[in-house]
Design a protein around this motif. Structure first.
Motif, PDB file in Angstrom:
ATOM      1  N   ASP A 157      46.315 -89.157 -59.318  1.00 47.29           N
ATOM      2  CA  ASP A 157      45.836 -87.807 -59.059  1.00 47.29           C
ATOM      3  C   ASP A 157      45.620 -87.527 -57.578  1.00 47.29           C
ATOM      4  O   ASP A 157      45.196 -86.434 -57.209  1.00 47.29           O
ATOM      5  N   LEU A 158      45.879 -88.504 -56.722  1.00 44.12           N
ATOM      6  CA  LEU A 158      45.770 -88.283 -55.279  1.00 44.12           C
ATOM      7  C   LEU A 158      46.781 -87.219 -54.848  1.00 44.12           C
ATOM      8  O   LEU A 158      47.850 -87.096 -55.454  1.00 44.12           O
ATOM      9  N   PRO A 159      46.467 -86.436 -53.822  1.00 37.85           N
ATOM     10  CA  PRO A 159      47.406 -85.400 -53.362  1.00 37.85           C
ATOM     11  C   PRO A 159      48.755 -85.999 -53.008  1.00 37.85           C
ATOM     12  O   PRO A 159      48.833 -87.086 -52.430  1.00 37.85           O
ATOM     13  N   GLY A 160      49.825 -85.294 -53.365  1.00 37.60           N
ATOM     14  CA  GLY A 160      51.168 -85.750 -53.039  1.00 37.60           C
ATOM     15  C   GLY A 160      51.596 -85.265 -51.668  1.00 37.60           C
ATOM     16  O   GLY A 160      50.836 -84.611 -50.951  1.00 37.60           O
ATOM     17  N   LEU A 161      52.829 -85.551 -51.305  1.00 33.37           N
ATOM     18  CA  LEU A 161      53.341 -85.162 -49.997  1.00 33.37           C
ATOM     19  C   LEU A 161      53.290 -83.644 -49.797  1.00 33.37           C
ATOM     20  O   LEU A 161      52.893 -83.161 -48.750  1.00 33.37           O
ATOM     21  N   LYS A 162      53.679 -82.905 -50.829  1.00 29.44           N
ATOM     22  CA  LYS A 162      53.702 -81.447 -50.697  1.00 29.44           C
ATOM     23  C   LYS A 162      52.301 -80.890 -50.481  1.00 29.44           C
ATOM     24  O   LYS A 162      52.098 -80.000 -49.666  1.00 29.44           O
ATOM     25  N   GLU A 163      51.337 -81.432 -51.240  1.00 30.51           N
ATOM     26  CA  GLU A 163      49.967 -80.949 -51.120  1.00 30.51           C
ATOM     27  C   GLU A 163      49.396 -81.259 -49.741  1.00 30.51           C
ATOM     28  O   GLU A 163      48.704 -80.431 -49.135  1.00 30.51           O
ATOM     29  N   LEU A 164      49.693 -82.466 -49.226  1.00 31.45           N
ATOM     30  CA  LEU A 164      49.180 -82.849 -47.915  1.00 31.45           C
ATOM     31  C   LEU A 164      49.790 -81.984 -46.816  1.00 31.45           C
ATOM     32  O   LEU A 164      49.107 -81.585 -45.877  1.00 31.45           O
ATOM     33  N   ARG A 165      51.065 -81.691 -46.944  1.00 30.31           N
ATOM     34  CA  ARG A 165      51.713 -80.844 -45.942  1.00 30.31           C
ATOM     35  C   ARG A 165      51.176 -79.411 -46.009  1.00 30.31           C
ATOM     36  O   ARG A 165      50.948 -78.768 -44.991  1.00 30.31           O
ATOM     37  N   ALA A 166      50.977 -78.919 -47.232  1.00 27.45           N
ATOM     38  CA  ALA A 166      50.472 -77.560 -47.400  1.00 27.45           C
ATOM     39  C   ALA A 166      49.077 -77.411 -46.793  1.00 27.45           C
ATOM     40  O   ALA A 166      48.710 -76.350 -46.294  1.00 27.45           O
ATOM     41  N   ALA A 167      48.313 -78.500 -46.835  1.00 19.57           N
ATOM     42  CA  ALA A 167      46.962 -78.468 -46.277  1.00 19.57           C
ATOM     43  C   ALA A 167      46.956 -78.735 -44.775  1.00 19.57           C
ATOM     44  O   ALA A 167      45.897 -78.727 -44.148  1.00 19.57           O
ATOM     45  N   GLY A 168      48.153 -78.991 -44.216  1.00 18.93           N
ATOM     46  CA  GLY A 168      48.256 -79.239 -42.789  1.00 18.93           C
ATOM     47  C   GLY A 168      47.811 -80.627 -42.383  1.00 18.93           C
ATOM     48  O   GLY A 168      47.527 -80.880 -41.214  1.00 18.93           O
ATOM     49  N   LEU A 169      47.740 -81.537 -43.349  1.00 18.21           N
ATOM     50  CA  LEU A 169      47.277 -82.890 -43.060  1.00 18.21           C
ATOM     51  C   LEU A 169      48.423 -83.860 -42.829  1.00 18.21           C
ATOM     52  O   LEU A 169      48.194 -85.031 -42.555  1.00 18.21           O
ATOM     53  N   LEU A 170      49.650 -83.370 -42.945  1.00 14.37           N
ATOM     54  CA  LEU A 170      50.795 -84.258 -42.779  1.00 14.37           C
ATOM     55  C   LEU A 170      51.926 -83.477 -42.144  1.00 14.37           C
ATOM     56  O   LEU A 170      52.179 -82.323 -42.487  1.00 14.37           O
ATOM     57  N   GLU A 171      52.626 -84.112 -41.216  1.00 16.65           N
ATOM     58  CA  GLU A 171      53.772 -83.460 -40.598  1.00 16.65           C
ATOM     59  C   GLU A 171      54.893 -83.350 -41.613  1.00 16.65           C
ATOM     60  O   GLU A 171      54.896 -84.011 -42.650  1.00 16.65           O
ATOM     61  N   ASN A 172      55.882 -82.503 -41.304  1.00 14.20           N
ATOM     62  CA  ASN A 172      56.983 -82.306 -42.239  1.00 14.20           C
ATOM     63  C   ASN A 172      57.691 -83.605 -42.575  1.00 14.20           C
ATOM     64  O   ASN A 172      58.094 -83.844 -43.691  1.00 14.20           O
TER      65      ASN A 172
END
Length: 203
Positions: A157-172
């Motif tokens: 249930d941890l955030p996935g890549l898309k969720e992290l990027r959408a939240a601005g916590l991960l680069e593209n």
């Protein structure tokens, strides 16, 4: 079944920690089915101020998320984690089971004993199985306490890549070598613990 629901409800309400189905069955009279009772109990609590939730392999009663603001005065303030501790915890959560050497390789710097000790003391991580490689290094995994703290049923249930990027916590595109184990491409939603590697570990 109604009586079995009541028994499960009583145990969960009185317990300060999540309770497994096995523990419930051990407490209840012979012939009871705690798993089925929990399904009915969970449904009965839908929409109420308290929910019956699954935490890892156990069950607990928790305040409905939308009413958490009512509990602010009763919330115990947790000491803030250092950046090193947050990074280490995130790596363990997404890469588990992971060794200290693997954590250091991903972070690019050494992991101090104090950082790991703090996470162990908070019971957010624990020692996992030893890896069947030279030196048989110990691994780290997250605990049910960690899952409960962040309202997760499992590491899936941890955030996935898309969720992290959408939240601005991960680069593209993450830096080379930092894609969590088990993630094969850009469109993968789930970052989960690696299964099927039992041959690499010992119990």
């Amino acid at each position: 079944m109604a009586e079995q629901e009541r028994m499960c409800e009583a145990v969960l309400f009185a317990s300060s920690e999540p309770v497994s189905v096995k523990e419930l069955n051990d407490r209840m009279p012979h012939g009871c089915d705690a798993a089925e009772a929990l399904v009915h109990l969970r449904k009965r609590y839908e929409g109420r101020g308290v929910h019956v939730v699954k935490v890892g392999d156990a069950w607990a009663m928790r305040t409905a998320p939308d009413l958490s603001f009512l509990m602010q005065k009763e919330t115990v303030e947790t000491r803030k984690l250092s950046r090193a501790a947050i990074e280490t915890l995130a790596i363990i959560a997404y890469h588990q089971p992971v060794t200290r050497a693997e954590i250091e390789e991903i972070r690019g710097v050494s992991v101090s004993r104090g950082t790991v000790d703090q996470l162990l003391e908070m019971e957010w991580i624990r020692f996992g199985r030893r890896k069947m490689t030279p030196g048989r290094p110990v691994t780290f995994v997250v605990t049910p306490v960690f899952l409960d703290q962040f309202g997760l049923s499992s590491a899936r249930d941890l955030p996935g890549l898309k969720e992290l990027r959408a939240a601005g916590l991960l680069e593209n595109r993450p830096p080379p070598g930092t894609i969590p184990l088990g993630v094969s491409g850009e469109d993968d939603d789930d970052l989960e613990a690696v299964d099927g590697q039992s041959e690499l570990f010992e119990d």
